[in-house]
Design a protein around this motif. Structure first.
Motif, PDB file in Angstrom:
ATOM      1  N   VAL A 127       0.831  -1.203   0.000  1.00 33.08           N
ATOM      2  CA  VAL A 127       0.000   0.000   0.000  1.00 33.08           C
ATOM      3  C   VAL A 127       0.873   1.263   0.000  1.00 33.08           C
ATOM      4  CG1 VAL A 127      -1.942   1.189   1.059  1.00 33.08           C
ATOM      5  CG2 VAL A 127      -1.803  -1.292   1.203  1.00 33.08           C
ATOM      6  N   LEU A 128       1.992   1.217   0.689  1.00 35.89           N
ATOM      7  CA  LEU A 128       2.918   2.354   0.628  1.00 35.89           C
ATOM      8  C   LEU A 128       3.450   2.563  -0.786  1.00 35.89           C
ATOM      9  CD1 LEU A 128       4.912   1.890   3.971  1.00 35.89           C
ATOM     10  CD2 LEU A 128       3.411   3.817   3.395  1.00 35.89           C
ATOM     11  N   LYS A 129       3.733   1.463  -1.495  1.00 33.95           N
ATOM     12  CA  LYS A 129       4.172   1.564  -2.895  1.00 33.95           C
ATOM     13  C   LYS A 129       3.065   2.148  -3.763  1.00 33.95           C
ATOM     14  CE  LYS A 129       7.612  -2.169  -2.864  1.00 33.95           C
ATOM     15  NZ  LYS A 129       7.939  -3.559  -3.332  1.00 33.95           N
ATOM     16  N   PHE A 130       1.830   1.744  -3.481  1.00 31.35           N
ATOM     17  CA  PHE A 130       0.683   2.281  -4.224  1.00 31.35           C
ATOM     18  C   PHE A 130       0.595   3.789  -4.032  1.00 31.35           C
ATOM     19  CE2 PHE A 130      -3.697   3.564  -4.779  1.00 31.35           C
ATOM     20  CZ  PHE A 130      -4.121   2.851  -5.894  1.00 31.35           C
ATOM     21  N   MET A 131       0.760   4.243  -2.795  1.00 30.00           N
ATOM     22  CA  MET A 131       0.657   5.671  -2.516  1.00 30.00           C
ATOM     23  C   MET A 131       1.802   6.457  -3.143  1.00 30.00           C
ATOM     24  SD  MET A 131      -2.191   5.744  -0.941  1.00 30.00           S
ATOM     25  CE  MET A 131      -2.278   7.467  -0.443  1.00 30.00           C
ATOM     26  N   LYS A 132       2.986   5.845  -3.177  1.00 30.06           N
ATOM     27  CA  LYS A 132       4.122   6.517  -3.818  1.00 30.06           C
ATOM     28  C   LYS A 132       3.863   6.681  -5.314  1.00 30.06           C
ATOM     29  CE  LYS A 132       9.149   6.696  -4.001  1.00 30.06           C
ATOM     30  NZ  LYS A 132       9.223   7.937  -3.217  1.00 30.06           N
ATOM     31  N   GLU A 133       3.328   5.631  -5.914  1.00 33.25           N
ATOM     32  CA  GLU A 133       3.023   5.685  -7.341  1.00 33.25           C
ATOM     33  C   GLU A 133       1.913   6.696  -7.609  1.00 33.25           C
ATOM     34  OE1 GLU A 133       2.229   2.571 -11.065  1.00 33.25           O
ATOM     35  OE2 GLU A 133       2.009   1.891  -8.983  1.00 33.25           O
ATOM     36  N   TRP A 134       1.003   6.845  -6.661  1.00 34.23           N
ATOM     37  CA  TRP A 134      -0.102   7.782  -6.821  1.00 34.23           C
ATOM     38  C   TRP A 134       0.367   9.241  -6.766  1.00 34.23           C
ATOM     39  CZ3 TRP A 134      -5.202   6.902  -7.871  1.00 34.23           C
ATOM     40  CH2 TRP A 134      -6.073   7.985  -7.745  1.00 34.23           C
ATOM     41  N   GLY A 135       1.355   9.507  -5.933  1.00 32.65           N
ATOM     42  CA  GLY A 135       1.743  10.876  -5.604  1.00 32.65           C
ATOM     43  C   GLY A 135       2.541  11.607  -6.666  1.00 32.65           C
ATOM     44  N   GLU A 183      -1.970   7.348  14.298  1.00 33.84           N
ATOM     45  CA  GLU A 183      -2.368   7.940  13.016  1.00 33.84           C
ATOM     46  C   GLU A 183      -1.304   8.923  12.527  1.00 33.84           C
ATOM     47  OE1 GLU A 183      -6.434   8.918  10.973  1.00 33.84           O
ATOM     48  OE2 GLU A 183      -6.152  10.224  12.709  1.00 33.84           O
ATOM     49  N   GLN A 184      -0.711   9.672  13.440  1.00 32.33           N
ATOM     50  CA  GLN A 184       0.340  10.617  13.066  1.00 32.33           C
ATOM     51  C   GLN A 184       1.552   9.884  12.488  1.00 32.33           C
ATOM     52  OE1 GLN A 184       0.398  13.876  12.828  1.00 32.33           O
ATOM     53  NE2 GLN A 184       2.568  13.972  12.276  1.00 32.33           N
ATOM     54  N   LEU A 185       1.905   8.731  13.064  1.00 29.66           N
ATOM     55  CA  LEU A 185       3.035   7.953  12.547  1.00 29.66           C
ATOM     56  C   LEU A 185       2.747   7.425  11.146  1.00 29.66           C
ATOM     57  CD1 LEU A 185       4.129   5.911  15.706  1.00 29.66           C
ATOM     58  CD2 LEU A 185       5.166   7.992  14.772  1.00 29.66           C
ATOM     59  N   ILE A 186       1.507   6.982  10.914  1.00 28.46           N
ATOM     60  CA  ILE A 186       1.140   6.503   9.571  1.00 28.46           C
ATOM     61  C   ILE A 186       1.167   7.671   8.593  1.00 28.46           C
ATOM     62  CG2 ILE A 186      -0.685   5.455   8.178  1.00 28.46           C
ATOM     63  CD1 ILE A 186      -1.564   3.943  10.725  1.00 28.46           C
ATOM     64  N   LYS A 187       0.695   8.817   9.022  1.00 29.32           N
ATOM     65  CA  LYS A 187       0.734  10.022   8.182  1.00 29.32           C
ATOM     66  C   LYS A 187       2.165  10.328   7.751  1.00 29.32           C
ATOM     67  CE  LYS A 187      -0.474  14.985   8.412  1.00 29.32           C
ATOM     68  NZ  LYS A 187       0.824  15.582   8.077  1.00 29.32           N
ATOM     69  N   GLU A 188       3.082  10.274   8.704  1.00 36.45           N
ATOM     70  CA  GLU A 188       4.488  10.561   8.386  1.00 36.45           C
ATOM     71  C   GLU A 188       5.023   9.561   7.371  1.00 36.45           C
ATOM     72  OE1 GLU A 188       6.451  10.468  12.161  1.00 36.45           O
ATOM     73  OE2 GLU A 188       5.437  12.286  12.897  1.00 36.45           O
ATOM     74  N   ALA A 189       4.663   8.293   7.515  1.00 31.95           N
ATOM     75  CA  ALA A 189       5.149   7.261   6.589  1.00 31.95           C
ATOM     76  C   ALA A 189       4.593   7.478   5.190  1.00 31.95           C
ATOM     77  CB  ALA A 189       4.770   5.874   7.115  1.00 31.95           C
ATOM     78  N   VAL A 190       3.284   7.664   5.091  1.00 28.59           N
ATOM     79  CA  VAL A 190       2.650   7.820   3.782  1.00 28.59           C
ATOM     80  C   VAL A 190       3.140   9.079   3.081  1.00 28.59           C
ATOM     81  CG1 VAL A 190       0.453   8.167   2.576  1.00 28.59           C
ATOM     82  CG2 VAL A 190       0.584   6.532   4.464  1.00 28.59           C
ATOM     83  N   GLU A 191       3.162  10.183   3.809  1.00 27.99           N
ATOM     84  CA  GLU A 191       3.518  11.433   3.160  1.00 27.99           C
ATOM     85  C   GLU A 191       5.009  11.527   2.857  1.00 27.99           C
ATOM     86  OE1 GLU A 191       1.616  14.776   5.059  1.00 27.99           O
ATOM     87  OE2 GLU A 191      -0.333  13.740   5.079  1.00 27.99           O
ATOM     88  N   SER A 192       5.813  10.761   3.575  1.00 29.40           N
ATOM     89  CA  SER A 192       7.237  10.748   3.235  1.00 29.40           C
ATOM     90  C   SER A 192       7.469  10.061   1.892  1.00 29.40           C
ATOM     91  CB  SER A 192       8.050  10.050   4.333  1.00 29.40           C
ATOM     92  OG  SER A 192       7.789   8.655   4.370  1.00 29.40           O
TER      93      SER A 192
END
Length: 421
Positions: free
Chosen positions: A227-235, A386-395
């Motif tokens: 899912v992190l790879k999906f979000m990176k590809e999305w961004g 949730e803040q930790l997940i936010k940091e991971a996704v947005e990074s």
């Protein structure tokens, strides 16, 4: 002697005003809900002239900060509501009062639970008592602007994305760019509510926030990584389909201004479309479809739902607590008004079983999604997770951080947080 009579009347008036009970009521902003609840306040104050209700609103993201600050200073409001994942710590830390059953005319908490659909009060049940009454249970499905689909040769009724893979493919067809600037997004996520939309995507692939025994955080690396790879590809550093830096998609959707085709939102969005853009609402050029699921999902999990529960400050006087619950009960005895005027689902059996609910536009889509979902994780440190997940996704979306690096940091920090006393 005349001046003495005037003075007596003045003193008596001041005494009566001083005796009036004021209930301070903080809630999150909702332009459609405000006139409804202001009307309830007027009606309630007319029935009980010795009671004054002062209603104050804050943006959804801001209210968690002001409530936290106020309670820390022991100056919290008498009534408040926030998303349950933010309000839950107030329950287990005994900062809120249990529901006053006598005010509701009930004998026990079992009778109270019987008024609601199964599980609706679980989030506010602690050590056998119930600490809040639900203003709404809310999940998100996908809103679609149909004409932008047709504009690129897609049939919205048939070609809407059922999987996240399809969501990326369809969005690529829908986007309009000016260089690297997105003029129109096909879809974008509901940043920064990662426990609500992102976690179910992980769960679809077999991942979890916590192990079953609650001792380990970030379970199943493969699911999180995908899912992190999906979000990176999305961004912006991938296919450039969306970003947390853009205006929230749900806020743009109602404008029908060619900037967004799809967004995640709740049933309440329908009433907001109607209020903000009647022409778009009446055009019927919008529709609602289910929350997508990955093609190779191992679980059919839909968007997490959350609740807003009205709660009462345990440090308010007993008299104020009683009047607070009396007023909350008065407001929430109008579930059909909340549905028809605000698009909020109060999970009362009487509402869910009513023709009003069954005939409400797209209510079935939201209900079917909710049946395949669960409430957002409730943990004393939920906001920090949730803040930790936010940091991971947005990074991974906004920097050169790889999904592997982001996952490593997330896993370490989440497990350190879990071990903190």
């Amino acid at each position: 002697m005349k001046w003495l009579a005037v003075l007596l009347i003045f003193v008596l008036s001041v005494s009566l005003l001083a005796a009036r009970i004021e209930i301070i009521f903080w809630t999150h902003e909702d332009p459609n809900r405000t006139p409804l609840e202001e009307r309830y306040i007027q009606e309630f104050e007319k029935m009980y002239p010795d009671v004054k209700i002062t209603r104050v609103t804050y943006p959804s993201a801001k209210i968690r900060e002001v409530v936290l600050t106020a309670f820390a200073a022991r100056k919290g409001p008498d009534i408040f509501n926030m998303e349950i994942q933010d309000a839950y710590p107030y329950i287990i830390n005994e900062r809120v009062a249990p529901v006053n059953l006598s005010v509701l005319g009930l004998k026990d908490f079992g009778e109270l639970k019987d008024l609601y659909v199964e599980g609706a009060l679980d989030a506010v049940t602690y050590q056998g008592k119930i600490y809040g009454l639900p203003l709404e249970l809310t999940n998100w499905s996908v809103f679609i602007n149909k004409k932008y689909f047709r504009e690129v040769g897609l049939d919205p009724e048939k070609d809407y994305p059922k999987t996240w893979e399809e969501m990326m493919q369809v969005s690529e067809k829908l986007v309009i760019r000016d260089g690297q600037i997105l003029k129109r997004r096909g879809f974008d996520f509901r940043y920064p509510y990662y426990l609500t939309f992102f976690l179910p995507m992980v769960e679809q692939l077999g991942g979890a926030l916590f192990s079953e025994d609650g001792k380990v955080a970030i379970v199943n690396d493969e699911a999180w990584l995908k899912v992190l790879k999906f979000m990176k590809e999305w961004g912006p550093n991938g296919k450039n389909l969306g970003s947390p830096t853009y205006t929230a998609a749900r806020k743009e959707f109602n404008k029908d201004n060619n900037t967004i085709t799809m967004c995640l939102s709740g049933l309440y969005q329908i009433d907001r479309i109607k209020a903000e853009n009647p022409n778009f609402y009446n055009s019927k050029e919008w529709m609602v479809v289910p929350f997508p699921v990955f093609k190779d999902a191992v679980k059919d999990v839909r968007c997490n739902y959350y609740g807003h529960y009205y709660m009462v400050n345990a440090e308010s006087s007993k008299e104020k607590q009683e009047w607070a619950w009396r007023f909350i009960n008065y407001m929430l005895n109008h579930p059909e008004d909340y549905l028809l005027n605000v698009g909020l689902i109060q999970p009362k059996k009487s509402l869910i079983e009513s023709d009003t609910f069954k005939n409400y536009p797209y209510a079935k889509v939201f209900l079917q999604d909710m049946e395949k979902a669960h409430i957002v994780p409730l943990h004393p440190k939920g906001p920090q997770f949730e803040q930790l997940i936010k940091e991971a996704v947005e990074s991974v979306m906004l920097t050169t951080t790889t999904p592997e690096e982001a996952l490593k940091v997330l896993k370490r920090k989440a497990n350190e947080l879990l071990k903190e006393e």
